[in-house]
Design a protein around this motif. Structure first.
Motif, PDB file in Angstrom:
ATOM      1  N   LYS A 108       0.838  -1.135  -0.023  1.00 48.30           N
ATOM      2  CA  LYS A 108      -0.011   0.074  -0.042  1.00 48.30           C
ATOM      3  C   LYS A 108       0.707   1.252  -0.015  1.00 48.30           C
ATOM      4  CE  LYS A 108      -4.370   1.413   2.174  1.00 48.30           C
ATOM      5  NZ  LYS A 108      -5.240   1.118   3.095  1.00 48.30           N
ATOM      6  N   LEU A 109       2.053   1.156   0.765  1.00 45.63           N
ATOM      7  CA  LEU A 109       2.807   2.340   0.541  1.00 45.63           C
ATOM      8  C   LEU A 109       3.673   2.706  -0.899  1.00 45.63           C
ATOM      9  CD1 LEU A 109       4.912   1.684   3.848  1.00 45.63           C
ATOM     10  CD2 LEU A 109       3.290   3.304   3.733  1.00 45.63           C
ATOM     11  N   PHE A 110       3.381   1.515  -1.582  1.00 39.92           N
ATOM     12  CA  PHE A 110       4.153   1.811  -2.887  1.00 39.92           C
ATOM     13  C   PHE A 110       3.077   2.352  -3.919  1.00 39.92           C
ATOM     14  CE2 PHE A 110       4.880   0.100  -7.198  1.00 39.92           C
ATOM     15  CZ  PHE A 110       5.925   0.942  -7.403  1.00 39.92           C
ATOM     16  N   LYS A 143      -0.014   4.065  -3.188  1.00 37.23           N
ATOM     17  CA  LYS A 143      -0.756   5.285  -2.990  1.00 37.23           C
ATOM     18  C   LYS A 143       0.323   6.282  -3.799  1.00 37.23           C
ATOM     19  CE  LYS A 143      -3.872   7.469  -1.002  1.00 37.23           C
ATOM     20  NZ  LYS A 143      -4.972   7.805  -1.348  1.00 37.23           N
ATOM     21  N   PRO A 144       1.560   6.553  -3.266  1.00 34.89           N
ATOM     22  CA  PRO A 144       2.342   7.608  -3.954  1.00 34.89           C
ATOM     23  C   PRO A 144       2.498   7.610  -5.479  1.00 34.89           C
ATOM     24  CG  PRO A 144       3.529   6.520  -2.286  1.00 34.89           C
ATOM     25  CD  PRO A 144       2.212   5.720  -2.316  1.00 34.89           C
ATOM     26  N   ASN A 155      -0.982   8.869  -6.715  1.00 28.65           N
ATOM     27  CA  ASN A 155      -0.944  10.211  -6.395  1.00 28.65           C
ATOM     28  C   ASN A 155       0.053  11.018  -7.692  1.00 28.65           C
ATOM     29  OD1 ASN A 155      -2.638  10.287  -4.407  1.00 28.65           O
ATOM     30  ND2 ASN A 155      -1.098  10.340  -2.986  1.00 28.65           N
TER      31      ASN A 155
END
Length: 87
Positions: A2-4, A6-7, A10
């Protein structure tokens, strides 16, 4: 994971706010779909098809948004011309 994602999402959405880059994304998506080179080969049954479907969905989404924006702008321009003619 999820940390990869989402950015990356965006960055992608901010990139598409400029119409020049939207055309680049549409052209690159079309080129990727037509080209025989894949990030994930189609020899892997399901995973190989997912990247093609993802790129195809990006292509359809961006092309339809671009067309809708152009139709909306054309309609607003026509309405402004009618208003001006009636005044």
């Amino acid at each position: 994971m999820k940390l990869f994602i989402k950015p990356l999402y965006n960055w992608y959405r901010n990139l598409l706010r400029n119409s020049k880059y939207r055309w680049v994304v549409i052209a690159a998506s079309l080129l990727y779909i037509v080209s025989p080179v894949d990030f994930v080969t189609d020899m892997i049954p399901i995973v190989g098809w997912l990247d093609d479907r993802l790129i195809a969905s990006i292509l359809v989404t961006e092309a339809s948004q671009l067309l809708l924006e152009q139709l909306k702008n054309r309609k607003a321009k026509n309405q402004a011309e009618v208003q001006k003619a009636l005044s």
